[in-house]
Write an enzyme that holds these catalytic residues in place. Structure first.
Site, PDB file in Angstrom:
ATOM      1  N   GLY A 188      52.056  39.197  38.120  1.00 33.90           N
ATOM      2  CA  GLY A 188      51.844  40.116  37.012  1.00 33.90           C
ATOM      3  C   GLY A 188      51.514  39.409  35.710  1.00 33.90           C
ATOM      4  O   GLY A 188      51.435  40.037  34.657  1.00 33.90           O
ATOM      5  N   LYS A 189      51.292  38.096  35.776  1.00 33.34           N
ATOM      6  CA  LYS A 189      51.050  37.321  34.552  1.00 33.34           C
ATOM      7  C   LYS A 189      49.766  37.725  33.847  1.00 33.34           C
ATOM      8  O   LYS A 189      49.733  37.825  32.621  1.00 33.34           O
ATOM      9  CB  LYS A 189      51.077  35.815  34.833  1.00 33.34           C
ATOM     10  CG  LYS A 189      49.992  35.324  35.765  1.00 33.34           C
ATOM     11  CD  LYS A 189      50.220  33.887  36.188  1.00 33.34           C
ATOM     12  CE  LYS A 189      49.203  33.453  37.211  1.00 33.34           C
ATOM     13  NZ  LYS A 189      49.226  34.208  38.464  1.00 33.34           N
ATOM     14  N   HIS A 235      39.785  42.138  38.025  1.00 28.76           N
ATOM     15  CA  HIS A 235      40.195  41.800  36.652  1.00 28.76           C
ATOM     16  C   HIS A 235      39.255  42.466  35.641  1.00 28.76           C
ATOM     17  O   HIS A 235      39.718  43.023  34.641  1.00 28.76           O
ATOM     18  CB  HIS A 235      40.187  40.282  36.447  1.00 28.76           C
ATOM     19  CG  HIS A 235      41.424  39.602  36.938  1.00 28.76           C
ATOM     20  ND1 HIS A 235      42.286  38.954  36.103  1.00 28.76           N
ATOM     21  CD2 HIS A 235      41.946  39.469  38.182  1.00 28.76           C
ATOM     22  CE1 HIS A 235      43.285  38.440  36.809  1.00 28.76           C
ATOM     23  NE2 HIS A 235      43.098  38.734  38.077  1.00 28.76           N
ATOM     24  N   ARG A 239      40.340  45.355  32.753  1.00 25.11           N
ATOM     25  CA  ARG A 239      40.170  45.129  31.308  1.00 25.11           C
ATOM     26  C   ARG A 239      39.341  46.223  30.648  1.00 25.11           C
ATOM     27  O   ARG A 239      39.578  46.577  29.506  1.00 25.11           O
ATOM     28  CB  ARG A 239      39.507  43.772  31.058  1.00 25.11           C
ATOM     29  CG  ARG A 239      40.392  42.605  31.299  1.00 25.11           C
ATOM     30  CD  ARG A 239      39.803  41.321  30.760  1.00 25.11           C
ATOM     31  NE  ARG A 239      38.432  41.063  31.112  1.00 25.11           N
ATOM     32  CZ  ARG A 239      38.021  40.412  32.187  1.00 25.11           C
ATOM     33  NH1 ARG A 239      38.899  39.994  33.064  1.00 25.11           N
ATOM     34  NH2 ARG A 239      36.754  40.189  32.397  1.00 25.11           N
ATOM     35  N   GLU A 260      32.101  33.338  30.272  1.00 28.75           N
ATOM     36  CA  GLU A 260      32.440  32.515  31.428  1.00 28.75           C
ATOM     37  C   GLU A 260      32.329  31.053  31.025  1.00 28.75           C
ATOM     38  O   GLU A 260      31.265  30.585  30.625  1.00 28.75           O
ATOM     39  CB  GLU A 260      31.524  32.848  32.594  1.00 28.75           C
ATOM     40  CG  GLU A 260      31.740  34.269  33.087  1.00 28.75           C
ATOM     41  CD  GLU A 260      30.882  34.637  34.275  1.00 28.75           C
ATOM     42  OE1 GLU A 260      30.215  33.753  34.846  1.00 28.75           O
ATOM     43  OE2 GLU A 260      30.890  35.829  34.632  1.00 28.75           O
TER      44      GLU A 260
END
Length: 181
Positions: free
Chosen positions: A17-18, A53, A57, A65
């Site tokens: 969950g970081k 991810h 977001r 990148e």
């Protein structure tokens, strides 16, 4: 430790969950959110992780990148009106090895960039030191290097949070140690 803007290191194991926690730190909308992505989509499974991810977001995040030169990217982009999320140091270290770069030199550059950053930076990394010792020299070398990297970054930031089972645990600043007689 830098005297400029507050920086945070978020540590945790795989699927702890970081990343979600780090994103929540930034999601207040007070500053522009910039995601410095170190991952490269080398296979289908990694491409799927990257897509997950990105979807989580949403469109409010700008993404750059940068698999290798985090020091330059932070120096260029960390500004008072921007909060930078580096995701993640674990993959960055792997990228450095793959590119034949010196991790020690690159970590020195990264620490220098954090010290000179004009805006806050949140860095995410895996905590691999709590697992079993790898059974081969390459994996042991990598785990040792990541542990050293995490220690260097932890010393350079204002706050360190360990995420376990989705629960954030503040480990820096740590409470003053009690004297045990």
């Amino acid at each position: 430790m830098a005297s400029g803007p507050a920086h945070v290191l978020v540590l945790g194991g795989q699927r702890s969950g970081k990343s979600r926690y780090a994103e929540q730190l930034i999601a207040d909308g007070k500053r522009r959110a910039l995601y410095l992505a170190t991952a490269t989509a080398g296979d289908g499974e990694m491409a799927a992780r990257i897509a997950t991810h990105r979807a989580r977001r949403g469109s409010a995040w700008e993404t750059i990148e940068e698999p290798l030169d985090l020091a330059r990217a932070i120096a260029t982009n960390a500004k008072p009106d921007v909060v930078v999320l580096v995701e993640c140091l674990t993959l960055w270290l792997s990228n450095l090895y793959g590119a034949g770069r010196s991790p020690d030199e690159e970590v020195d550059r990264l620490v220098g960039a954090l010290d000179g950053a004009r805006g806050p930076v949140v860095l995410v990394s895996n905590e691999v030191g709590a697992g079993i010792i790898p059974d081969n020299p390459l994996a042991r070398t990598y785990a040792d290097a990541l542990g050293t990297l995490n220690q260097r970054i932890a010393a350079a930031v204002t706050r360190v949070v360990l995420v376990a089972a989705g629960i954030p645990i503040l480990i820096k600043p740590a409470p003053a140690p009690e004297v045990i007689l």
